[in-house]
Design an enzyme around this catalytic site. Structure first.
Site, mmCIF file in Angstrom:
data_model
loop_
_atom_site.group_PDB
_atom_site.id
_atom_site.type_symbol
_atom_site.label_atom_id
_atom_site.label_comp_id
_atom_site.label_asym_id
_atom_site.label_seq_id
_atom_site.Cartn_x
_atom_site.Cartn_y
_atom_site.Cartn_z
ATOM 1 N N LYS A 200 -0.432 4.735 4.614
ATOM 2 C CA LYS A 200 -1.331 3.801 5.313
ATOM 3 C C LYS A 200 -0.848 3.584 6.742
ATOM 4 O O LYS A 200 0.334 3.338 6.980
ATOM 5 C CB LYS A 200 -1.415 2.469 4.566
ATOM 6 C CG LYS A 200 -2.450 1.517 5.166
ATOM 7 C CD LYS A 200 -2.740 0.352 4.233
ATOM 8 C CE LYS A 200 -3.715 -0.639 4.871
ATOM 9 N NZ LYS A 200 -5.015 -0.005 5.205
ATOM 10 N N HIS B 190 0.833 -1.198 0.000
ATOM 11 C CA HIS B 190 0.000 0.000 0.000
ATOM 12 C C HIS B 190 0.870 1.252 0.000
ATOM 13 O O HIS B 190 2.074 1.186 0.215
ATOM 14 C CB HIS B 190 -0.922 0.018 1.227
ATOM 15 C CG HIS B 190 -2.073 -0.922 1.118
ATOM 16 N ND1 HIS B 190 -1.949 -2.264 1.408
ATOM 17 C CD2 HIS B 190 -3.365 -0.735 0.736
ATOM 18 C CE1 HIS B 190 -3.124 -2.859 1.221
ATOM 19 N NE2 HIS B 190 -3.994 -1.952 0.810
#
EC number: 1.17.1.8
Length: 270
Positions: free
Chosen positions: A164, A160
């Site tokens: 995040k 990600h």
């Protein structure tokens, strides 16, 4: 017309959800909520999200109960953080507002507290780590792979964007849960490896979390044996894949009187 409230309204997901709701027949944004003391409180959420004035001012979470009552919201969508999401869910449930929960990273205690509030107040909610249709087909396929390739070595890799906050992702944890539930053997979930780890054991299912750049979300499940390896991968190139699933969930939960559901229910995959 389903009246929808959105918390985390100016977050990456929240703003996209608001934009899409304004373009969707049968849905109407009636409340948009963000953190207390937000500097843009009182400004029109349509203008803030780039869709033009819609007559709904940005509110803050410290006035959530009043906003939900005055707006007549029927469904609340939450993509925030675990602690505020639990509080939001409890308030909404008390007022009879159904829920679409996309927040991840809950402890087991937080999850139980939220689900108890939903059940006690007899409202309906969908709770999912990932609302993308493709990801849920990924999940469904993992059931078959775990059943048929259960003796293979199993690893999960997720990546990600650098912003995040939780690791591993809720999607990766859900994938691991699905695999474990469909194996016909014992398994042990571990997270990454370091040092002299020794030979890999058959029971291990390892999740590796990568972070960098602007990656929306990549997930790979690897089933490896001597002589072959099968990899199942889902890659999200934009948040619209998640948002489209959220819209389906809003329509689904708006028609329910009570109960806790997931995206398999929404997509009729059970």
């Amino acid at each position: 017309m389903v009246k929808v409230a959105v918390t985390g309204a100016l977050g990456r997901m929240g703003s996209g959800i608001i934009k899409t709701i304004t373009e969707t027949d049968g849905l109407d944004v009636v409340a948009a909520i963000d953190i207390p003391n937000h500097p843009k409180k009182g400004l029109d959420i349509g203008e803030l999200t780039g869709v033009g004035k819609i007559g709904v001012a940005l509110s803050t979470s410290d006035e959530l109960e009043v906003v939900l009552k005055e707006s007549g919201a029927e469904v609340l969508v939450d993509f925030t953080a675990p602690a505020p999401c639990v509080n939001t869910a409890k308030t909404a449930a008390k007022l009879g507002v159904n829920l679409v929960i996309g927040t991840t990273g809950f402890t087991s205690e937080q999850r139980a507290e939220m689900e108890n509030a939903i059940s006690e107040n007899k409202v309906a909610a969908t709770i999912s780590q990932n609302y993308a249709v493709g990801v849920n087909i990924f999940f469904k396929t993992l059931e078959l792979l775990a059943q048929k390739l259960g003796d293979y070595d199993i690893e999960l890799i997720e990546m990600h964007h650098k912003f995040k906050k939780d690791a591993p992702s809720g999607t990766a944890l859900r994938a691991a849960e699905i695999i474990q539930n469909n194996l016909n053997r014992d398994s042990n979930l571990i997270f990454g490896r370091k040092g002299i780890t020794g030979e890999r054991t058959k029971e291990e299912i390892c999740i590796h979390a990568l972070r960098g750049g602007d990656v929306v979300g990549d997930h790979t499940a690897m089933f490896a044996a001597d002589g072959e390896r099968l990899e199942l991968t889902h890659k999200a190139s934009s948040r619209q894949s998640f948002i489209s699933g959220v819209i389906l969930a809003v329509k689904f939960v708006a028609e329910k009187k009570e109960g806790i559901y997931n995206t398999f229910d929404v997509l009729d995959l059970n």
